[in-house]
Design an enzyme around this catalytic site. Structure first.
Site, mmCIF file in Angstrom:
data_model
loop_
_atom_site.group_PDB
_atom_site.id
_atom_site.type_symbol
_atom_site.label_atom_id
_atom_site.label_comp_id
_atom_site.label_asym_id
_atom_site.label_seq_id
_atom_site.Cartn_x
_atom_site.Cartn_y
_atom_site.Cartn_z
ATOM 1 C CG ASP A 10 37.478 -24.039 123.980
ATOM 2 O OD1 ASP A 10 38.523 -23.699 124.553
ATOM 3 O OD2 ASP A 10 36.518 -24.554 124.576
ATOM 4 C CG HIS B 82 42.914 -24.086 124.987
ATOM 5 N ND1 HIS B 82 43.249 -24.253 126.304
ATOM 6 C CD2 HIS B 82 41.595 -24.367 124.901
ATOM 7 C CE1 HIS B 82 42.169 -24.620 126.982
ATOM 8 N NE2 HIS B 82 41.157 -24.686 126.157
ATOM 9 C CD GLU C 68 35.183 -27.440 128.926
ATOM 10 O OE1 GLU C 68 35.163 -26.975 127.765
ATOM 11 O OE2 GLU C 68 35.306 -28.663 129.160
ATOM 12 C CG HIS D 262 33.780 -21.955 126.714
ATOM 13 N ND1 HIS D 262 32.670 -22.717 126.958
ATOM 14 C CD2 HIS D 262 34.803 -22.843 126.533
ATOM 15 C CE1 HIS D 262 33.012 -23.997 126.936
ATOM 16 N NE2 HIS D 262 34.307 -24.104 126.691
ATOM 17 C CE1 TYR E 165 41.534 -27.317 122.274
ATOM 18 C CE2 TYR E 165 40.006 -26.744 120.528
ATOM 19 C CZ TYR E 165 40.401 -26.661 121.848
ATOM 20 O OH TYR E 165 39.661 -25.938 122.738
ATOM 21 C CG HIS F 283 37.599 -32.390 128.061
ATOM 22 N ND1 HIS F 283 37.273 -32.366 126.728
ATOM 23 C CD2 HIS F 283 37.319 -31.160 128.542
ATOM 24 C CE1 HIS F 283 36.814 -31.167 126.408
ATOM 25 N NE2 HIS F 283 36.831 -30.422 127.492
ATOM 26 C CG ASP G 143 39.232 -25.146 129.751
ATOM 27 O OD1 ASP G 143 38.016 -25.063 129.964
ATOM 28 O OD2 ASP G 143 39.707 -25.321 128.609
ATOM 29 C CG HIS H 258 33.641 -27.379 122.986
ATOM 30 N ND1 HIS H 258 33.639 -28.475 123.806
ATOM 31 C CD2 HIS H 258 34.307 -26.422 123.666
ATOM 32 C CE1 HIS H 258 34.299 -28.210 124.911
ATOM 33 N NE2 HIS H 258 34.714 -26.970 124.852
HETATM 34 FE FE1 FEO Z 1 35.846 -25.710 126.267
HETATM 35 FE FE2 FEO Z 1 38.968 -24.780 126.608
HETATM 36 O O1 FEO Z 1 37.276 -25.132 127.198
#
Ligand code: FEO
Length: 392
Positions: free
Chosen positions: A164, A225, A81, A79, A192, A23, A83, A145
């Site tokens: 996540d 992750h 995002e 999701h 996390y 981030h 990543d 999230h």
């Molecule tokens: Fe919210 Fe691992 O991205």
């Protein structure tokens, strides 16, 4: 390198040993991370999520070693995002018409980032996708999230793909949670949660209870992750229910910044008083100018009370304390007490300003704070020790 999870599920993600910041500069990842992507091969072939943008070419080229890309029937983006969606552009260049299953907010976030009109298929909670022996059921999980987040449950394999949720920034050659150092695993899972999911605790509790009520048999939780929860996968679900329920340990954290050590001396004297009164309580002192902010937020998350100290500078507070208070406010913590302290030379507004910020952040303010003009002398240090005892 791909890793077989079951006959039908293969991990095809990227382990990022080098990752130190996530981030932007916001989240320190001392243990690296992984971007977990899962290739599901039933009668139909499904790719769940991809890898972070800098690894897009590597991701797609390794995926090609695993499978002819044209054999992928569906892509699922749990999701948007970057990543997890960052390799989509590289992948979709090769298979542009393959449907991408995501939520309505997922389509918005992916289109907003990549400006591509791919073949999106919008799904909602309860929608299913039959892929042969297995059926995938989608479960929207907004604000866990991002508004776009969803989970997917694979019925015959009894696997929940949890985006996540339940993840950790932890790079490892192992695949499963029970194979790695357990203290490190749960520490990283807590870091996390505290730094990413803490603001969404009530949503986490609701979503977990909703999933538990579905009575889905669960053999594995595959997050986006870190490690896969295979042995006793519900242990991390139980941890989340604890963490999301106004979590606190028997800990008081004193965070401060200091110019000429006067506010530091105050912090140390208050800590001494707390310990004299209560030997059991864990007291941690963190200088925010020197300490990593991910660590500070994690310790605040664990605390039942925090004390925040800054000298008064130009009628205000020091930069590192102002910054950390902004981050703490974003955590939306409940059930925590707070007080402030600080040295000053002439005007002394810092204590009041910090108290106002902590109030906005949802802390229960236990007093008006304590100020010391110039350097605490022995008499003042004794007063601060007494103040520490009173706090307990
Ligand atoms: Fe919210 Fe691992 O991205």
């Amino acid at each position: 390198m791909s890793k077989k999870i079951t006959d039908k599920i293969t991990w095809v993600g990227k382990t990022d040993w080098e990752l130190k910041k996530f981030h932007g500069d916001e989240f320190t990842t001392n243990s690296g991370s992984s971007y977990n992507s899962y290739l599901v091969q039933d009668k139909k072939t499904v790719l769940i999520d991809t890898a972070w943008l800098p690894y897009d070419k590597e991701f797609v080229s390794k995926l090609k070693q695993e499978i002819d890309l044209n054999k992928i029937d569906y892509v699922i983006a749990l999701h948007g995002e970057i990543d997890h969606s960052g390799s989509l552009k590289e992948l979709m260049r090769e298979i542009p018409n393959t449907p991408i299953y995501c939520t309505a907010n997922g389509e918005k976030s992916i289109k907003g980032q990549y400006h591509e009109n791919w073949n999106f298929k919008i799904v909602k909670t309860g929608d299913t996708l039959n892929i042969g022996e297995n059926t995938l059921t989608f479960i929207e999980a907004p604000m866990l999230h991002w508004p776009d987040t969803m989970f997917a449950y694979m019925d015959k394999e009894k696997v929940l793909f949890s985006s996540d949720g339940f993840g950790q920034h932890l790079a490892s050659e192992f695949l499963y949670a029970h194979e790695v150092d357990q203290d490190l695993l749960f520490e990283e899972a807590l870091i996390y949660y505290a730094n990413i999911l803490a603001p969404f605790g009530p949503m986490a509790i609701r979503k977990i209870n909703e999933i538990l009520a579905m009575n889905l048999p669960l053999e594995m939780i595959c997050p986006s992750h870190g490690m896969i929860w295979k042995e006793n996968p519900t242990q991390i679900v139980e941890k989340y229910l604890q963490w999301a329920n106004n979590y606190q340990e028997n800990q008081i954290t004193i965070i401060y910044d200091t110019m000429w050590n006067d506010t530091r001396k105050m912090a140390e004297a208050i800590a001494k008083g707390i310990k004299m009164k209560d030997k059991q309580v864990e007291v941690k002192l963190l200088n925010t100018a020197k300490e990593d902010k991910t660590k500070v937020l994690t310790e605040v998350f664990k605390s039942k009370m925090i004390l925040v100290g800054s000298p008064t500078v130009n009628n205000g507070i020091l930069f590192s304390i102002a910054g950390i208070l902004e981050m703490i406010k974003g955590m939306k913590l409940k059930n925590k007490k707070a007080a402030t302290f600080g040295s000053f030379g002439w005007s002394g507004e810092a204590v009041k300003l910090m108290t106002e910020e902590l109030q906005k952040a949802g802390f229960e303010i236990i007093n008006d704070g304590i100020k010391v003009m110039w350097t605490p002398d022995e008499e003042m240090e004794n007063k601060l020790i007494e103040y520490g005892k009173e706090l307990v």
